[in-house]
Structures are given as C-alpha cells and as structure tokens.
Design a protein around this motif. Structure first.
Motif, PDB file in Angstrom:
ATOM      1  N   UNK A 117       0.813  -1.215   0.000  1.00  0.00           N
ATOM      2  CA  UNK A 117       0.000   0.000   0.000  1.00  0.00           C
ATOM      3  C   UNK A 117       0.848   1.266   0.000  1.00  0.00           C
ATOM      4  N   UNK A 118       2.171   1.125   0.115  1.00  0.00           N
ATOM      5  CA  UNK A 118       3.045   2.282   0.093  1.00  0.00           C
ATOM      6  C   UNK A 118       3.202   2.979   1.427  1.00  0.00           C
ATOM      7  N   UNK A 119       2.807   2.324   2.513  1.00  0.00           N
ATOM      8  CA  UNK A 119       2.887   2.951   3.829  1.00  0.00           C
ATOM      9  C   UNK A 119       4.162   2.596   4.591  1.00  0.00           C
ATOM     10  N   UNK A 120       4.813   1.503   4.221  1.00  0.00           N
ATOM     11  CA  UNK A 120       6.103   1.162   4.821  1.00  0.00           C
ATOM     12  C   UNK A 120       7.085   0.794   3.721  1.00  0.00           C
ATOM     13  N   UNK A 121       8.358   0.885   4.063  1.00  0.00           N
ATOM     14  CA  UNK A 121       9.434   0.456   3.172  1.00  0.00           C
ATOM     15  C   UNK A 121      10.322  -0.515   3.929  1.00  0.00           C
ATOM     16  N   UNK A 122      10.793  -1.513   3.216  1.00  0.00           N
ATOM     17  CA  UNK A 122      11.674  -2.485   3.854  1.00  0.00           C
ATOM     18  C   UNK A 122      12.907  -2.732   3.002  1.00  0.00           C
ATOM     19  N   UNK A 123      14.012  -3.011   3.697  1.00  0.00           N
ATOM     20  CA  UNK A 123      15.211  -3.560   3.081  1.00  0.00           C
ATOM     21  C   UNK A 123      15.551  -4.792   3.898  1.00  0.00           C
ATOM     22  N   UNK A 124      15.294  -5.981   3.328  1.00  0.00           N
ATOM     23  CA  UNK A 124      15.460  -7.222   4.102  1.00  0.00           C
ATOM     24  C   UNK A 124      16.813  -7.297   4.787  1.00  0.00           C
ATOM     25  N   UNK A 125      16.757  -7.623   6.068  1.00  0.00           N
ATOM     26  CA  UNK A 125      17.973  -7.750   6.848  1.00  0.00           C
ATOM     27  C   UNK A 125      18.525  -6.439   7.345  1.00  0.00           C
ATOM     28  N   UNK A 126      17.901  -5.318   6.953  1.00  0.00           N
ATOM     29  CA  UNK A 126      18.405  -4.003   7.357  1.00  0.00           C
ATOM     30  C   UNK A 126      17.388  -3.230   8.171  1.00  0.00           C
ATOM     31  N   UNK A 127      16.229  -2.920   7.580  1.00  0.00           N
ATOM     32  CA  UNK A 127      15.259  -2.123   8.324  1.00  0.00           C
ATOM     33  C   UNK A 127      13.876  -2.231   7.695  1.00  0.00           C
ATOM     34  N   UNK A 128      12.885  -1.893   8.502  1.00  0.00           N
ATOM     35  CA  UNK A 128      11.530  -1.604   8.050  1.00  0.00           C
ATOM     36  C   UNK A 128      11.182  -0.248   8.630  1.00  0.00           C
ATOM     37  N   UNK A 129      10.651   0.628   7.803  1.00  0.00           N
ATOM     38  CA  UNK A 129      10.369   1.985   8.260  1.00  0.00           C
ATOM     39  C   UNK A 129       9.053   2.486   7.686  1.00  0.00           C
ATOM     40  N   UNK A 130       8.466   3.462   8.366  1.00  0.00           N
ATOM     41  CA  UNK A 130       7.287   4.140   7.852  1.00  0.00           C
ATOM     42  C   UNK A 130       7.706   4.970   6.647  1.00  0.00           C
ATOM     43  N   UNK A 131       6.992   4.816   5.551  1.00  0.00           N
ATOM     44  CA  UNK A 131       7.357   5.538   4.337  1.00  0.00           C
ATOM     45  C   UNK A 131       7.263   7.042   4.545  1.00  0.00           C
ATOM     46  N   UNK A 132       8.242   7.792   4.059  1.00  0.00           N
ATOM     47  CA  UNK A 132       8.097   9.248   4.043  1.00  0.00           C
ATOM     48  C   UNK A 132       6.925   9.636   3.148  1.00  0.00           C
ATOM     49  N   UNK A 133       6.372  10.810   3.378  1.00  0.00           N
ATOM     50  CA  UNK A 133       5.338  11.317   2.483  1.00  0.00           C
ATOM     51  C   UNK A 133       5.983  11.574   1.122  1.00  0.00           C
ATOM     52  N   UNK A 134       5.448  10.962   0.097  1.00  0.00           N
ATOM     53  CA  UNK A 134       6.060  10.957  -1.233  1.00  0.00           C
ATOM     54  C   UNK A 134       5.063  11.553  -2.223  1.00  0.00           C
ATOM     55  N   UNK A 135       5.425  12.676  -2.836  1.00  0.00           N
ATOM     56  CA  UNK A 135       4.483  13.388  -3.689  1.00  0.00           C
ATOM     57  C   UNK A 135       4.078  12.563  -4.903  1.00  0.00           C
ATOM     58  N   UNK A 136       5.009  11.809  -5.480  1.00  0.00           N
ATOM     59  CA  UNK A 136       4.659  11.038  -6.664  1.00  0.00           C
ATOM     60  C   UNK A 136       3.724   9.885  -6.324  1.00  0.00           C
ATOM     61  N   UNK A 137       4.000   9.202  -5.220  1.00  0.00           N
ATOM     62  CA  UNK A 137       3.107   8.118  -4.794  1.00  0.00           C
ATOM     63  C   UNK A 137       1.730   8.667  -4.437  1.00  0.00           C
TER      64      UNK A 137
END
Length: 229
Positions: free
Chosen positions: A64-84
């Motif tokens: 849904x574009x609300x979180x971003x993940x990099x496996x083995x590194x982090x999961x974070x709340x997505x920044x507000x992204x104008x294009x998305x």
C-alpha cells in the motif's frame, strides 16, 4: 453436524486484519511518524500477537506504500512521497467516481439521509478542529456510495490506496481549506437527489482531486527514504 476441518481460520484471519488495521491507522494518524523505524518485537508487544500477523501486516502495508523495507536491514514508515500520493489520488478519484456512477440509480432516501448526516458531522468536526472525527465522517460520507455500488473491486482498490491520501487529509482537515469539502459534499448529494449520474460522478471525482493543492504545498517533491543508503 460434522465439525468443519477449517476450524480456527476465522480467528487467525481476524488477528491478521486487526494487526494490519492497527498499524495502518497508527501510520495514518501520525502516531508512527514518516521515517520511523519499525521493530517486529515492539509491534508484537504492542499488539499482543505473534510475529506472523505482524509480518503479514508489514507485507500489506508495503504494498500500500505505507512502509518500506530492506530485508535484513530495516523496516520503516514511508516518508510522504508526492509522486506516490499523486498516483494514489488519481486512482482514488476514479474509484469514487465509479462508485457514485454505479450506486446512484439505486440510492435510497435512507442512504441519501446517511450522506447528509455524515456531512453534518464532518462540518461540525471541522468547526471543532477535531481532525480524527472529520476523517471518520468523511469516510462515512463516501462510504455510502462505495457500499451501495456493491462492487468489490472498487472497495479493494480504495482500501489499498486511500490510507496514503488520509495522511494528507489530516493536513487538509486541520486547515481552513478543508471546509470547502462540506460544500462539495452537499453538491454531490444534490446531484444524486436529482438523478444526475454524470454530474454526481464528476462531482465525486472533483472532490478527491482538490487534494492537489495539499500535494503541491505539503510534500517534498522527491522520494528519498531518509536513510544513509
């Protein structure tokens, strides 16, 4: 009768859905801020569930574009992204237009009354500066047509993309500019009462397109992830 072999699936499904909705709502209302790192262990402790529904929720939230993940590194709340956000706005506006178009021929007096009631609560919430109540009332207003159209594809698409926009709606509804939506909602109701399918559908689309002003002023025009790589 024979005991169903699928016993227990309902409770597991509810756990997944409850975990997803709780995390989603915390992101939308800002409890979990853009760029904040998310820990499975902390979410498990907060929600009182196992890691499985949390991880399933993370997968849905990433889609849904609300979180971003990099496996083995982090999961974070997505920044507000104008294009998305602009992409989500286009899809959401189109789905609400379709919902009104398909619902209007069968809208009852009771459903039109529910729209009026929701808009009255929406206006009152804005006057009081209660952003949470305004968002709920706005959901209720638009939800009448979404339910009445009885199109599961419309509901599914909206459930995926609306949360991205609700993060922005909170900016809009905390300002005076959000009050223009009250009049727009009234116009939608008037056109529905008149049986003007094209007019009501266009007004519904236009209502969601007014978020463009927020997109232009509230978001950075980039898609940086706020990390160092």
């Amino acid at each position: 009768m024979p005991i169903p072999q699928s016993r227990g699936l309902v409770s597991r499904s509810l756990l997944r859905e409850n975990a997803y909705r709780a995390i989603r709502d915390a992101i939308v209302d800002g409890t979990l801020a853009p760029g904040e790192r998310l820990s499975d262990a902390e979410l498990v402790a907060w929600l009182g569930v196992s890691r499985t529904p949390v991880r399933e929720a993370m997968a849905r939230l990433e889609q849904a574009g609300l979180v971003r993940t990099k496996p083995g590194r982090y999961t974070m709340v997505s920044p507000l992204d104008v294009r998305a956000a602009r992409a989500a706005q286009s899809v959401t506006a189109a789905m609400h237009e379709l919902a009104v178009r398909e619902a209007l021929p069968n809208l009852s007096a009771a459903e039109l009354g529910a729209m009026r009631d929701a808009n009255a609560r929406f206006a009152d919430s804005l006057r009081r500066g209660d952003v949470d109540a305004a968002v709920r009332a706005d959901d209720d207003f638009h939800g009448v047509a979404v339910t009445a159209c009885a199109n599961p594809a419309v509901r599914s698409v909206l459930e995926q993309f609306t949360p991205v926009l609700r993060r922005l709606e909170r900016v809009r509804f905390s300002s005076l500019s959000g009050r223009s939506s009250v009049a727009q909602h009234n116009r939608i109701i008037e056109l529905c009462e008149a049986g003007d399918v094209d007019g009501a559908a266009a007004a519904a689309r236009a209502n969601w397109q007014t978020l463009a002003a927020v997109l232009d002023t509230a978001l950075p025009d980039d898609d940086g992830d706020g990390t160092d790589g």
